[in-house]
Design a protein around this motif. Structure first.
Motif: not given
Length: 315
Positions: A205-212, A244-251, A301-307
């Motif tokens: 998520a932190l890496r995605a935030a930098d790109i966003l 808006c919201c994106v949720v990310a988990e290893e599950h 995938e987080i970046v794509g979900a945010v889009a």
């Protein structure tokens, strides 16, 4: 975040040893995995408070519940797939129903167990634990958060499930950060999208935030280390700002953190929502890095979900 890496399971040995020095009632019950879970450190320092019951997770939970009734503070330790998968009935009937002070600590959770394959890659544990009344759940992201959650856990007298992983991950928190049941942390402020993550997905998520940010989208990152009870006010406050919201988990995407956030927002403040999680599948054998790519658990995938959610966000 530093370049140094340590696994959350490594924090188990250090945290339990520190706990043993703080409280003489702390005992550890192990399912013959002391070297893999690092509880050997506790066994070496407190051999009279360490009990290896063998590869018998059901018996281990029953022993732990009996010790809790006798006034001890038991920590039952095993691999996630075997602790939750094999001993669910005992957890339900002997820990959750009587609401006993038993701490269930599972290592080797999620697909990042790696080459051991689907039998060892537990992707359903959070869902199973969430539906148990009285059960609390912690999912730390790094070594220090794991250690501090373990050390502070003895102050709470409720059932608690702590989910730890196998691979080394970056150090993000400090030795002085505090964590509590029902808590979460905003670790990056933003105004355009809320990203709620736990465990290893916090770093994605932190890496995605930098790109966003380079695209003009400021993401607010929440470390939702308490999956149950959920820090609902914190999440809802963030989402009311971002829309808006994106949720990310290893599950699995059903029943874990994704399910918890969806239920909360669906009732209290519906917004566009997407999940970055395993999509109703079992694991496969591979390296942790390969499996994160294969199961689409990366920052991309987080970046794509945010889009997807950002264009339809609630204004």
């Amino acid at each position: 975040m530093t370049m140094e890496k340590r696994s959350t399971r490594e924090a188990l040995g250090d945290g339990l040893t520190e706990l043993g020095r703080l409280n003489e009632n702390v005992v550890v019950i192990d399912a013959d995995v002391a070297s893999s879970t690092y509880v050997k450190a506790f066994a070496d320092e407190f051999p009279d408070r360490y009990y290896n019951v063998g590869i018998a997770e059901q018996n281990m939970v029953e022993v732990a519940s009996g010790m809790a009734l006798a006034g001890k503070k038991p920590y039952a330790v095993a691999f996630s797939s075997f602790l939750i998968g094999r001993a669910y009935d005992q957890i339900r009937c002997c820990v959750a129903m009587p609401n006993l002070d038993v701490k269930l600590v599972a290592t080797h959770a999620g697909i990042t167990v790696g080459e051991d394959g689907s039998t060892h890659q537990m992707l359903e544990d959070l869902a199973l634990m969430r539906v148990l009344p009285n059960m609390n759940i912690f999912v730390p992201a790094d070594y220090w958060s794991a250690r501090n959650m373990i050390v502070s856990s003895y102050k709470n007298d409720k059932p608690l499930y702590i989910r730890l992983g196998r691979p080394e991950v970056p150090l993000f928190y400090s030795p002085w950060d505090e964590f509590h049941i029902g808590g979460g942390r905003i670790i990056r402020e933003g105004s355009d999208v809320s990203i709620v993550a736990c465990g290893i997905m916090l770093f994605e998520a932190l890496r995605a935030a930098d790109i966003l940010a380079r695209q003009g989208i400021e993401a607010e990152i929440i470390d939702c280390y308490s999956v149950k009870p959920l820090p609902e006010e914190l999440i809802q406050s963030s989402v009311r700002r971002t829309g808006c919201c994106v949720v990310a988990e290893e599950h699995n995407g059903m029943g874990g953190l994704c399910g918890a956030v969806a239920e909360s927002l669906g009732i209290n403040y519906p917004v566009p929502l997407r999940f970055v999680a395993v999509k109703d599948r079992f694991g496969e054998s591979g390296t942790p890095a390969e499996l994160q790519e294969y199961y689409s658990l990366k920052y991309r995938e987080i970046v794509g979900a945010v889009a997807q959610v950002w264009t339809t966000r609630r204004r």
